[in-house]
Design a protein around this motif. Structure first.
Motif, PDB file in Angstrom:
ATOM      1  N   LEU A   1       1.307  -1.062   0.019  1.00 21.46           N
ATOM      2  CA  LEU A   1      -0.125  -0.275   0.078  1.00 21.46           C
ATOM      3  C   LEU A   1       0.866   0.911  -0.236  1.00 21.46           C
ATOM      4  O   LEU A   1       1.886   1.032   0.966  1.00 21.46           O
ATOM      5  N   PRO A   2       0.425   1.797  -0.891  1.00 22.70           N
ATOM      6  CA  PRO A   2       1.712   3.499  -1.267  1.00 22.70           C
ATOM      7  C   PRO A   2       1.076   4.219  -0.035  1.00 22.70           C
ATOM      8  O   PRO A   2       0.987   5.440  -0.015  1.00 22.70           O
ATOM      9  N   THR A   3       1.590   4.131   1.162  1.00 19.66           N
ATOM     10  CA  THR A   3       1.348   5.377   2.426  1.00 19.66           C
ATOM     11  C   THR A   3       2.902   5.956   2.638  1.00 19.66           C
ATOM     12  O   THR A   3       3.934   5.779   1.835  1.00 19.66           O
ATOM     13  N   PRO A   4       2.442   7.066   2.929  1.00 20.85           N
ATOM     14  CA  PRO A   4       3.278   8.229   3.286  1.00 20.85           C
ATOM     15  C   PRO A   4       4.478   8.276   3.225  1.00 20.85           C
ATOM     16  O   PRO A   4       6.058   8.208   3.199  1.00 20.85           O
ATOM     17  N   SER A   5       4.957   6.841   4.766  1.00 21.52           N
ATOM     18  CA  SER A   5       5.743   6.144   5.379  1.00 21.52           C
ATOM     19  C   SER A   5       6.509   5.034   4.655  1.00 21.52           C
ATOM     20  O   SER A   5       7.748   5.026   5.238  1.00 21.52           O
ATOM     21  N   LEU A   6       6.097   4.909   3.631  1.00 14.51           N
ATOM     22  CA  LEU A   6       6.684   3.696   3.017  1.00 14.51           C
ATOM     23  C   LEU A   6       8.088   3.431   2.232  1.00 14.51           C
ATOM     24  O   LEU A   6       8.297   5.019   1.536  1.00 14.51           O
ATOM     25  N   ARG A   7       8.948   3.107   2.659  1.00 11.31           N
ATOM     26  CA  ARG A   7      10.846   3.514   1.937  1.00 11.31           C
ATOM     27  C   ARG A   7      10.816   2.812   0.720  1.00 11.31           C
ATOM     28  O   ARG A   7      10.688   1.659   0.631  1.00 11.31           O
ATOM     29  N   LEU A   8      10.882   4.028  -0.124  1.00 10.79           N
ATOM     30  CA  LEU A   8      11.302   3.019  -1.593  1.00 10.79           C
ATOM     31  C   LEU A   8      12.704   2.948  -2.071  1.00 10.79           C
ATOM     32  O   LEU A   8      13.463   2.683  -1.336  1.00 10.79           O
ATOM     33  N   GLN A   9      12.751   1.298  -2.657  1.00  8.68           N
ATOM     34  CA  GLN A   9      13.630   0.646  -2.920  1.00  8.68           C
ATOM     35  C   GLN A   9      13.906   0.944  -4.327  1.00  8.68           C
ATOM     36  O   GLN A   9      12.395   0.482  -5.498  1.00  8.68           O
ATOM     37  N   LEU A  10      14.828   0.252  -4.981  1.00 10.45           N
ATOM     38  CA  LEU A  10      15.329  -0.134  -6.197  1.00 10.45           C
ATOM     39  C   LEU A  10      14.968  -0.962  -6.607  1.00 10.45           C
ATOM     40  O   LEU A  10      14.605  -2.371  -5.676  1.00 10.45           O
ATOM     41  N   GLY A  11      14.209  -0.933  -7.832  1.00  9.77           N
ATOM     42  CA  GLY A  11      13.283  -1.556  -8.309  1.00  9.77           C
ATOM     43  C   GLY A  11      12.034  -2.214  -8.163  1.00  9.77           C
ATOM     44  O   GLY A  11      11.268  -2.770  -8.712  1.00  9.77           O
TER      45      GLY A  11
END
Length: 347
Positions: free
Chosen positions: A127-137
């Motif tokens: 779920l794309p929440t504001p606290s989600l940390r993105l990663q390569l890929g």
């Protein structure tokens, strides 16, 4: 909108008031569809499309109103034709400076007027929440106007060729640290000889730490799906080959002489009965889904072969998530328990 209590409130204020997470991806008002922002206010008659966890549907109906009967998750729905001026594209994160950043810190909605509806990470939808940390890929499904999405592509990268080469440095550094951690002695009161996690437990600990905290330090832990599948299948093959070489020399003589058949029968009962009992309890009384129950049982047995059998037979990725959650604890328990039993009854 059929709940008068939320009329006039912004989406940001409603999200802060609720304990569950959701993302409003589209807003229909007077026949015109748009990408809502955090400051968009809800009015009577608005229709919204919301992304959330499946278990929060009842909470969403209580908050916003009645859910329509149409299934908006069908693959045959042409969102581009439905929205007229809005398009939906999938963008892959390939820029190093985005790795480890929180989704909310990028301010994609405010800067570009787009909305992220899904985040796909190694086949698992988040779920794309504001606290989600993105990663390569990570693969982000983004909704917005065509020119805005082109600008987002430049911000996130979307250079698929950059991900073709596997990142072997992080992989081998993790394996090295895992071996070191596995050799660290753990002293338990009452037992004279220390316990060790070994070559199986150590890499699991480092893998969990790198997966959880690596993005915070902008550490690249991405491995292509093909390389990941190759390593998993190769590990299973090597494990089974070593197991066969260790037990194959006297296999038939042990089975047909002495108590070999009795051991096989007892092993079959020990394996089958707990699986059936725990699975029945989980689905009947705890109300777990079939996929979650199978993932839990596969993780408790440390059985990746059974997990591969589930691919394509369940509709979501719950079995993979539950397996990854249960497997480390189960592996630690097996490693430590086996050593304690040897020390107690053999030593």
């Amino acid at each position: 909108m059929r709940n008068p209590a939320v009329l006039g409130y912004t989406l940001e204020s409603l999200a802060r008031q609720e304990s569950f997470s959701f993302v409003v991806t589209r807003l229909w008002r007077s026949g015109i569809v748009c990408v809502p922002s955090s400051q968009s206010r809800l009015l009577e008659g608005d229709r919204i499309l919301v992304a959330s966890h499946e278990g929060d549907i009842t909470h969403l109906e209580r908050l916003f109103g009645v859910k329509v009967s149409k299934d908006w998750n069908r693959e045959d729905i042409d969102w581009d034709a439905l929205d007229n001026r809005l398009v939906s594209k999938r963008i892959i994160i390939t820029r190093q400076d985005v790795n480890g950043e929180k989704l909310g810190a990028l301010r994609l909605r405010n800067l570009y007027g787009v909305n992220i509806t899904r985040v796909d990470r190694s086949g698992i939808e988040l779920l794309p929440t504001p606290s989600l940390r993105l990663q390569l890929g990570d693969r982000l499904t983004i909704v917005g106007e065509a020119n805005a999405i082109e600008n987002v592509k430049e911000r996130l990268g979307n250079e698929i060729k950059l991900l073709d080469a596997p990142n072997l440095l992080s992989l081998f550094v993790g394996l090295l640290l895992g071996c070191v951690v596995g050799m660290i002695p753990i002293f338990i009161p009452g037992i004279s000889i220390p316990i060790k996690l070994g070559l199986a437990g150590g890499p699991i600990v480092i893998g969990i730490l790198m997966g959880a905290y690596g993005p915070r330090f902008h550490l690249c832990t991405y491995i292509t799906n093909s390389a990941s599948l190759l390593l998993r299948q190769l590990g299973v093959v090597i494990y089974l080959a070593c197991l066969g070489l260790s037990s194959g020399a006297n296999f038939f003589s042990i089975i047909f002489n002495g108590d070999g058949l009795l051991w096989i029968l007892l092993g079959f009962l020990i394996t089958l009965l707990p699986v059936l009992v725990v699975g029945w309890i989980a689905m009947r009384f705890v109300k777990r889904s079939y996929g979650a129950t199978c993932g839990m049982l596969c993780g408790s047995m440390a059985n990746p072969m059974a997990l591969d059998f589930l691919e394509g037979k369940v509709k979501d990725d719950t079995h993979n998530v539950v397996y990854a959650t249960v497997y480390p604890l189960s592996m630690f328990a097996r490693i430590i328990t086996a050593q304690i039993l040897i020390l107690l009854f053999v030593g």
